[in-house]
Write an enzyme that holds these catalytic residues in place. Structure first.
Site, short mmCIF file in Angstrom:
data_model
loop_
_atom_site.label_atom_id
_atom_site.label_comp_id
_atom_site.label_asym_id
_atom_site.label_seq_id
_atom_site.Cartn_x
_atom_site.Cartn_y
_atom_site.Cartn_z
CD GLU A 24 67.14 75.50 -46.06
OE1 GLU A 24 67.90 75.40 -44.72
OE2 GLU A 24 66.52 75.11 -46.14
CG HIS A 54 68.99 79.84 -35.08
ND1 HIS A 54 67.73 79.95 -34.88
CD2 HIS A 54 69.19 80.30 -34.02
CE1 HIS A 54 66.84 79.30 -34.24
NE2 HIS A 54 68.58 80.15 -33.54
#
Length: 600
Positions: A392, A398
């Site tokens: 996660e 990202h």
């Protein structure tokens, strides 16, 4: 919090283990005020109706206003969704989520004119606009991508009608979430010592990991007996989701719902089929894995409740959340200090909601809010939860990089690449752990975990994708998706994937009823393609060092500035071919070889 079996109420969870929603809004009242302010601002968008083609200046002004509106909608949605997910039983936050969705639907209706008008601007006129208003150059790719979909854009009136239907067509997905997370209750189950153990969607995985086979069997049967009690409702909801996809894809003149889904992400449909074909051609490796599991567990019959427990008995260690954070941080050293600084910021500033509480949404995710990402976990202080944390936080970095380095119009990265960063983190963590031990048993434990990740992601998610494809085909053919039909199709796929050494029973035939990803419009295949790409990228990073990291961070920062296949090519992986998938499957075979040698 370690080793506490009782599931706490939300207010009993220490603050340091909860995410800080005050970074979005200081209070519910502030959220309500902003909601109304954004509603008023959003209504101004309609003033541009009929005017987008009048001049470059007008078009640029609209695009800037629309971007600004999106910037304000992001924290509104994140606050409502995060508050709702932390306790799905809380009616106040369910109502707030409903208010946000109503606002979104209203703004969708008010802006329904946008796409048809943008499509109607002649190419030569648009080129003139770029010259007259240089700021429009930023949006050139946006226009190119949109106008490539011309044949799927409807008239202004039809777009308004489709937008108006948007809220209603989400009912099946929303009802499934409420049913399974808030309304469905599970009985306590007995372990091998006769002790009562609480069962929930969140704790089920912990029971399946247990070395106590009595607990595994009881939890497995209780879970699917509970879902079996709502099997007809679950089938109706899933059928409703398939009908929604068919309705939208037909309205937009796509040849199929699958084509509509992948085209929306600018991914060739062949990528979906290539994944299924390549994995099907390598099912012998999964069958071999199942046979090895049966042998190592010393079982006459291997059942689906035996598929998650470690193949190396007595090896499960308690890993506190603090230890998990420390290990993940160290494992990501090959990514460089700039990357790890983001990880550290998330760990130290309450980006993460850590432990399960009563009513909390099950599973794990990362949500890319503009202030910073928010990560939901249901942490269980074990090896699997440590990998989930790494996973996660890959998503979080990202989103963080894409949000910081791309303008609003290109911030949201394509779904196709969404699982790459998360799985790359996991692969780097595994390589780090394997590199720190020569102990045969410890190494076998880690390879067992790696094999299980391959099985759970590359094989299992492809099986989900194949089931989703089959459901879409049946719905398109006019067949009714009854509970019996869904169970029959799902059981047949399990038999094919897991092979002759697995007992496939009527319980696992009901698993389709509890998978939330079946409401995410052909999303799951991207776990498998992303896993394949991530394995290749992690090995490239470890082999080539800073040069590969630079390319990888450029990929993470790319948002939607390029098509997903091109983004990955820039990082060094070509997902338009079967090569990365086959390479990952070959590695799975090599890991099986080593596991057999270690435990010979």
């Amino acid at each position: 919090m370690e080793n506490v079996k009782k599931i706490p109420q939300r207010e009993e969870v220490p603050q340091e283990y909860t995410w800080n929603t005050a970074d979005l809004f200081p209070s519910d009242e502030a959220w309500e005020q902003e909601l109304e302010a954004v509603r008023a601002e959003g209504r101004k968008i309609s003033a541009y109706a009929g005017r987008l083609g009048e001049s470059g200046e007008t078009l640029l002004a609209f695009l800037k206003a629309n971007d600004a509106l999106g910037e304000r909608l992001n924290p509104l949605s994140n606050y409502a969704m995060r508050k709702s997910d932390q306790d799905t039983r809380n009616p106040k936050y369910q109502a707030m989520a409903g208010k946000y969705y109503a606002l979104w639907a209203e703004l969708s209706r008010l802006s329904a004119f946008v796409t048809p008008e943008l499509m109607a601007i002649p190419d030569e006129t648009l080129e003139g606009f770029y010259t007259a208003a240089p700021g429009l150059e930023l949006y050139r790719r946006y226009f190119e991508v949109m106008r490539a979909r011309r044949e799927h854009i409807l008239s202004d009136a039809e777009e308004k009608l489709l937008a108006a239907a948007g809220e209603a067509t989400q009912v099946a997905s929303d009802a499934f979430s409420k049913l399974t997370n808030a309304d469905l209750t599970f009985p306590e189950v007995e372990d091998g010592e006769g002790k009562k153990v609480p069962l929930s969607n969140g704790s089920y995985g912990l029971s399946m990991d247990s070395e106590d086979r009595v607990l595994r069997k009881n939890a497995y049967e209780a879970m699917y007996e509970t879902y079996g009690s709502i099997r007809n409702t679950a089938a109706a909801l899933l059928s409703g989701e398939m009908k929604r996809r068919r309705f939208v894809s037909t309205a937009r003149k796509y040849p199929s719902a699958l084509n509509a889904a992948v085209s929306g992400n600018r991914v060739p449909e062949e990528v979906y089929h290539t994944l299924i074909q390549t994995v099907n051609a390598n099912l012998d490796k999964l069958h071999r894995y199942v046979a090895l599991r049966k042998k190592l567990l010393g079982l006459e019959e291997l059942h689906m409740y035996d598929i998650y427990t470690p193949m190396v008995p007595g090896a499960e260690k308690v890993i506190s959340f603090q230890e998990a954070k420390d290990t993940v941080y160290e494992a990501l050293a090959p990514m460089g200090e700039d990357y790890r600084a983001i990880i550290k910021e998330g760990f130290e500033n309450r980006w993460i909601d850590v432990y399960e509480n009563v009513g909390k949404r099950s599973g794990a995710y990362s949500a890319g809010a503009l202030c910073h990402p928010y990560v939901l976990l249901n942490h269980n202080d074990n090896l699997d939860s440590m990998f989930t944390l790494a996973h996660e936080m890959g998503h979080a970095v990202h989103s963080y990089l894409s949000n910081k380095r791309q303008p609003p119009v290109y911030r949201n990265y394509p779904i196709f690449v969404a699982e790459v960063a998360s799985t790359c983190n996991e692969a780097l963590l595994m390589e780090y752990l394997l590199g720190r031990t020569t102990d045969k048993k410890e190494r076998a434990v880690l390879i067992n975990h790696f094999l299980d990740k391959f099985k759970g992601t590359l094989y299992r998610q492809t099986m989900f994708a194949e089931f989703e494809l089959r459901m879409g085909e049946l719905d398109a053919a006019g067949e009714t998706l009854t509970a019996d039909r869904l169970s029959k199709e799902y059981k047949a796929l399990n038999e094919k994937y897991y092979g002759p050494d697995m007992v496939t029973d009527d319980y696992i035939a009901l698993e389709w009823a509890r998978i939330p990803h079946f409401y995410m419009n052909y999303y799951v295949y991207q776990y498998a393609t992303g896993y394949s790409a991530a394995i290749a990228l992690s090995r490239k990073i470890l082999k080539e060092g800073p040069a590969a990291v630079k390319d990888y961070v450029t990929f993470l920062s790319g948002g939607r500035s390029k098509d997903p296949i091109d983004l990955l090519k820039g990082a060094g992986v070509d997902m338009s071919t079967a090569a990365p998938i086959q390479s990952a499957l070959d590695l799975f075979g090599e890991l099986l070889d080593e596991m057999e040698e270690l435990l010979a």
